[in-house]
Motif scaffolding. Structure first.
Motif, short mmCIF file in Angstrom:
data_model
loop_
_atom_site.label_atom_id
_atom_site.label_comp_id
_atom_site.label_asym_id
_atom_site.label_seq_id
_atom_site.Cartn_x
_atom_site.Cartn_y
_atom_site.Cartn_z
N ALA A 226 -13.89 68.76 35.27
CA ALA A 226 -12.72 69.40 35.86
C ALA A 226 -11.60 68.42 36.17
CB ALA A 226 -13.13 70.12 37.15
N THR A 227 -11.89 67.14 36.15
CA THR A 227 -10.87 66.14 36.47
C THR A 227 -9.85 65.97 35.35
OG1 THR A 227 -12.49 64.95 37.80
CG2 THR A 227 -10.50 63.75 37.20
N GLY A 228 -10.28 66.03 34.10
CA GLY A 228 -9.37 65.86 32.98
C GLY A 228 -10.03 65.10 31.84
N GLN A 229 -9.23 64.42 31.05
CA GLN A 229 -9.72 63.64 29.91
C GLN A 229 -9.00 62.30 29.84
OE1 GLN A 229 -9.73 65.59 26.13
NE2 GLN A 229 -11.17 67.16 26.76
N LEU A 230 -9.72 61.32 29.30
CA LEU A 230 -9.17 59.99 29.08
C LEU A 230 -9.17 59.67 27.60
CD1 LEU A 230 -10.95 57.74 31.73
CD2 LEU A 230 -8.49 58.17 31.61
N PHE A 239 -4.16 59.63 30.25
CA PHE A 239 -4.90 60.61 31.04
C PHE A 239 -4.28 61.97 30.83
CE2 PHE A 239 -5.40 63.13 34.93
CZ PHE A 239 -6.79 63.11 35.07
N ALA A 240 -5.13 62.99 30.67
CA ALA A 240 -4.63 64.35 30.44
C ALA A 240 -5.33 65.33 31.36
CB ALA A 240 -4.84 64.76 28.99
N THR A 305 0.56 58.05 30.81
CA THR A 305 -0.02 56.71 30.84
C THR A 305 -0.12 56.20 32.28
OG1 THR A 305 2.18 55.76 30.49
CG2 THR A 305 0.80 56.09 28.54
N ASP A 306 0.42 56.98 33.21
CA ASP A 306 0.31 56.66 34.63
C ASP A 306 -1.02 57.20 35.14
OD1 ASP A 306 0.81 55.87 37.20
OD2 ASP A 306 2.22 57.49 37.65
#
Length: 321
Positions: A226-230, A239-240, A305-306
């Motif tokens: 649930a946090t996202g993807q790298l 990071f998305a 990219t942040d």
């Protein structure tokens, strides 16, 4: 573009939607479906749903294998089947509203040395014959197949100039890295297993991804639930995230995400955006149904990219993917 997938341990996935899981009770399903299963199979289904050519290499055994081949053909997936003596496995998933998925995965058939070798030869030959843009090695290895199997296939394919993606776990994942796959797709648990430590934050995941790259992977596309993807490669870290209102099933969501990454045009940012958009769409669909272009919502995706290094890793399925 042609994406060749290799699934050494495919399945038929039967999903039941139930009001609640009651141990020891008689449960009545509100709905059910049967889908072709296995990580590589799901990638092929997602690629086909997006309108691209794909070939699925897999062992085929028994009436279950015949049904799997038939269902894939109906979805526009070409199958290169290798006959085996054992029957293709059947997995069961139980979905409850607002709760985590309950899944029972069967072990699948044990392959003989000859069957294992025939599957490897078929995959390597098909990659050349179909002019594959990508060869995708996905899922667990069946009993009887050595942990070096994916590494052997990666090495052979790269010699032929085919780009290779790997999505597996455990010893097979670790062994594959020595053959230098172009991209690997671990989840947070698999990253932690490889790194040998627990991961609490996005920064922990980034550090583990760098370890995977140091071991041989060209790029790491990491699903963090649930946090996202790298995405970590030699040009940087992205990071998305993408919000999800309602989760129906997360079966195959990671595979849809990998398909989105591989089929996206443009640079790394576009590929990562496509990956998370496909994953977010998949979790909102029943069973292991793969998203079509009309299901994708690119406007909900954020890529940066942040990187939020201090963000805790979440196990809540009702959020970003």
């Amino acid at each position: 573009m042609t994406v060749l997938t290799v699934t050494p341990n495919p399945s038929l996935d039967r999903t039941y939607e139930i009001p609640a899981l009651v141990p020891g009770g008689v449960l009545r399903a509100d709905g059910d479906r049967v889908d072709p299963g296995g990580k590589g199979v799901n990638v092929s289904r997602a690629v086909a749903a997006a309108g691209h050519a794909t070939v699925a290499v897999l062992p085929v055994g028994g009436p279950e294998g015949a049904l799997l081949t038939q269902l894939l053909a109906e979805l526009g997936v070409e199958v290169s089947g290798v006959p085996v003596a054992g029957s293709t496995r059947v997995n069961i998933s139980l979905t409850e509203p607002g709760r985590a998925l309950t899944k029972v995965n069967a072990p699948g058939p044990e392959l003989t040395a000859d069957e294992s070798r025939a599957l490897l030869e078929a995959a390597a030959a098909e990659a050349v014959n179909c002019g594959a843009t990508w060869l995708v090695c996905c899922g667990s290895l069946p009993r009887g197949v050595p942990s070096s199997w994916y590494a052997d296939l990666v090495a052979r394919s790269r010699t032929e100039g085919v780009r290779v993606a790997v999505d597996t776990s455990g010893s097979a994942f670790a062994a594959s890295l020595a053959a230098r796959p172009d991209v690997v797709k671990p989840n947070a648990e698999e990253l932690a297993e490889f790194a040998g430590r627990s991961l609490a934050t996005v920064q922990d995941a980034v550090k583990a991804a760098h370890q995977v790259r140091e071991a041989g992977a060209g790029a790491v596309l990491a699903s963090l639930g649930a946090t996202g993807q790298l995405l970590v490669d030699d040009s940087g870290t992205w990071f998305a995230s993408a919000p999800v209102a309602t989760v129906r099933s997360d079966v195959g969501a990671g595979d849809a995400s990998l398909a989105g990454f591989l089929t996206a045009g443009g640079g790394r940012e576009e590929a990562l955006a496509s990956a998370i958009a496909h994953g977010a769409a998949a979790v909102q669909l029943p069973g292991s149904r793969m998203p079509t272009p009309r299901d994708i919502r690119p406007e909900t995706v954020t890529v940066t990219t942040d990187v939020p290094f201090d963000l805790p890793l979440s196990h809540n399925v009702n959020g970003a993917v």
